[in-house]
Design a protein around this motif. Structure first.
Motif, PDB file in Angstrom:
ATOM      1  N   GLY A  87       0.643  -1.456   0.286  1.00 23.74           N
ATOM      2  CA  GLY A  87       0.052  -0.001  -0.265  1.00 23.74           C
ATOM      3  C   GLY A  87       0.950   1.314   0.065  1.00 23.74           C
ATOM      4  N   PRO A  88       0.285   2.313  -0.207  1.00 26.65           N
ATOM      5  CA  PRO A  88       0.615   3.548  -0.534  1.00 26.65           C
ATOM      6  C   PRO A  88       1.395   4.208   0.839  1.00 26.65           C
ATOM      7  N   ASP A  89       1.050   3.231   1.952  1.00 27.32           N
ATOM      8  CA  ASP A  89       1.844   4.122   3.330  1.00 27.32           C
ATOM      9  C   ASP A  89       2.214   2.818   3.968  1.00 27.32           C
ATOM     10  N   ALA A  90       2.851   1.808   3.426  1.00 26.49           N
ATOM     11  CA  ALA A  90       3.818   1.038   3.706  1.00 26.49           C
ATOM     12  C   ALA A  90       4.824   1.214   4.409  1.00 26.49           C
ATOM     13  N   ALA A  91       5.505   2.387   3.722  1.00 24.91           N
ATOM     14  CA  ALA A  91       6.768   2.223   4.814  1.00 24.91           C
ATOM     15  C   ALA A  91       6.773   2.833   5.876  1.00 24.91           C
ATOM     16  N   GLU A  92       4.885   3.869   6.096  1.00 25.06           N
ATOM     17  CA  GLU A  92       4.794   4.563   7.454  1.00 25.06           C
ATOM     18  C   GLU A  92       4.840   3.785   8.273  1.00 25.06           C
ATOM     19  N   ARG A  93       3.666   2.630   8.079  1.00 24.46           N
ATOM     20  CA  ARG A  93       3.358   1.601   8.894  1.00 24.46           C
ATOM     21  C   ARG A  93       4.873  -0.113   9.349  1.00 24.46           C
ATOM     22  N   ARG A  94       5.516   0.228   8.634  1.00 31.14           N
ATOM     23  CA  ARG A  94       6.361  -0.790   8.998  1.00 31.14           C
ATOM     24  C   ARG A  94       7.689   0.266  10.131  1.00 31.14           C
ATOM     25  N   ALA A  95       7.846   1.784  10.175  1.00 30.10           N
ATOM     26  CA  ALA A  95       7.765   2.308  11.206  1.00 30.10           C
ATOM     27  C   ALA A  95       7.385   2.030  11.935  1.00 30.10           C
ATOM     28  N   ASP A 140      14.586  -8.256  10.281  1.00 32.42           N
ATOM     29  CA  ASP A 140      15.195  -7.699   8.708  1.00 32.42           C
ATOM     30  C   ASP A 140      14.499  -7.073   8.848  1.00 32.42           C
ATOM     31  N   ARG A 141      13.903  -5.874   7.445  1.00 30.58           N
ATOM     32  CA  ARG A 141      13.509  -4.798   7.144  1.00 30.58           C
ATOM     33  C   ARG A 141      13.690  -4.174   6.099  1.00 30.58           C
ATOM     34  N   ARG A 142      12.804  -3.941   5.091  1.00 30.66           N
ATOM     35  CA  ARG A 142      13.754  -3.504   4.055  1.00 30.66           C
ATOM     36  C   ARG A 142      12.427  -3.363   2.890  1.00 30.66           C
ATOM     37  N   PRO A 143      13.035  -1.954   1.951  1.00 30.09           N
ATOM     38  CA  PRO A 143      11.638  -1.989   1.148  1.00 30.09           C
ATOM     39  C   PRO A 143      11.429  -3.012   0.032  1.00 30.09           C
ATOM     40  N   ALA A 144      10.840  -4.067  -0.489  1.00 27.80           N
ATOM     41  CA  ALA A 144       9.997  -4.581  -1.340  1.00 27.80           C
ATOM     42  C   ALA A 144       9.920  -3.904  -2.541  1.00 27.80           C
ATOM     43  N   PRO A 145       9.398  -4.951  -3.454  1.00 22.52           N
ATOM     44  CA  PRO A 145       9.283  -4.178  -5.207  1.00 22.52           C
ATOM     45  C   PRO A 145       7.252  -3.478  -4.780  1.00 22.52           C
ATOM     46  N   ASP A 146       6.712  -4.411  -3.914  1.00 19.99           N
ATOM     47  CA  ASP A 146       5.079  -4.000  -3.694  1.00 19.99           C
ATOM     48  C   ASP A 146       4.993  -3.254  -2.423  1.00 19.99           C
ATOM     49  N   GLY A 147       6.274  -3.166  -1.282  1.00 17.55           N
ATOM     50  CA  GLY A 147       5.827  -2.863  -0.220  1.00 17.55           C
ATOM     51  C   GLY A 147       7.011  -2.007   0.669  1.00 17.55           C
ATOM     52  N   GLU A 148       6.922  -3.511   1.939  1.00 19.42           N
ATOM     53  CA  GLU A 148       7.969  -3.340   2.667  1.00 19.42           C
ATOM     54  C   GLU A 148       7.267  -4.670   3.026  1.00 19.42           C
ATOM     55  N   TRP A 149       9.233  -5.540   3.600  1.00 15.86           N
ATOM     56  CA  TRP A 149       8.979  -6.532   4.329  1.00 15.86           C
ATOM     57  C   TRP A 149       9.971  -6.084   5.658  1.00 15.86           C
ATOM     58  N   ILE A 150       9.030  -7.048   6.601  1.00 19.63           N
ATOM     59  CA  ILE A 150       9.271  -7.345   7.960  1.00 19.63           C
ATOM     60  C   ILE A 150      10.223  -8.319   7.930  1.00 19.63           C
TER      61      ILE A 150
END
Length: 123
Positions: free
Chosen positions: A70-78, A103-113
């Motif tokens: 989703g568009p807010d994936a980076a904020e939700r991951r944080a 581990d946490r990192r950007p993914a092609p379709d969002g964020e990975w945790i």
């Protein structure tokens, strides 16, 4: 040589029935709470659990990988990562002794945790 009387041993299974119910794997309950913490548009990519024991305690070691989209994936991951070590978890019969982000990192379709947790049976 040591032998065991199977008839006597099966009686022990009945006496320990309450303990067996209490010792169920808490991973499904932990996953539900992790997904709720992550918010909408989260996928559990991997979840594994295995027994763990020390001299005094027994429990389970868990490894979980989540994909937030989703568009807010980076904020939700944080927000998900912030304070996770101090978070309260409701796992009847168990408690979270340790939880950490591996581990946490950007993914092609969002964020990975990816995280790991240690749950201990609550006596």
């Amino acid at each position: 040589m040591t032998s065991i009387d199977m008839i006597a041993a099966s009686g022990n299974l009945v006496r320990n029935g309450a303990s067996a119910a209490k010792a169920r794997d808490p991973l499904p309950r932990l996953l539900a709470q992790l997904v709720e913490r992550a918010g909408p548009s989260v996928t559990v990519e991997r979840a594994a659990s295995r027994p763990w024991a020390s001299a005094l305690f027994q429990g389970r070691r868990h490894v979980v990988a989540l994909n937030l989209t989703g568009p807010d994936a980076a904020e939700r991951r944080a927000a998900f990562v912030e304070g996770i070590e101090e978070a309260e978890w409701n796992l009847s019969g168990h408690f979270v002794a340790d939880i950490s982000i591996d581990d946490r990192r950007p993914a092609p379709d969002g964020e990975w945790i990816e995280l790991s947790a240690l749950t201990i049976e609550d006596w």
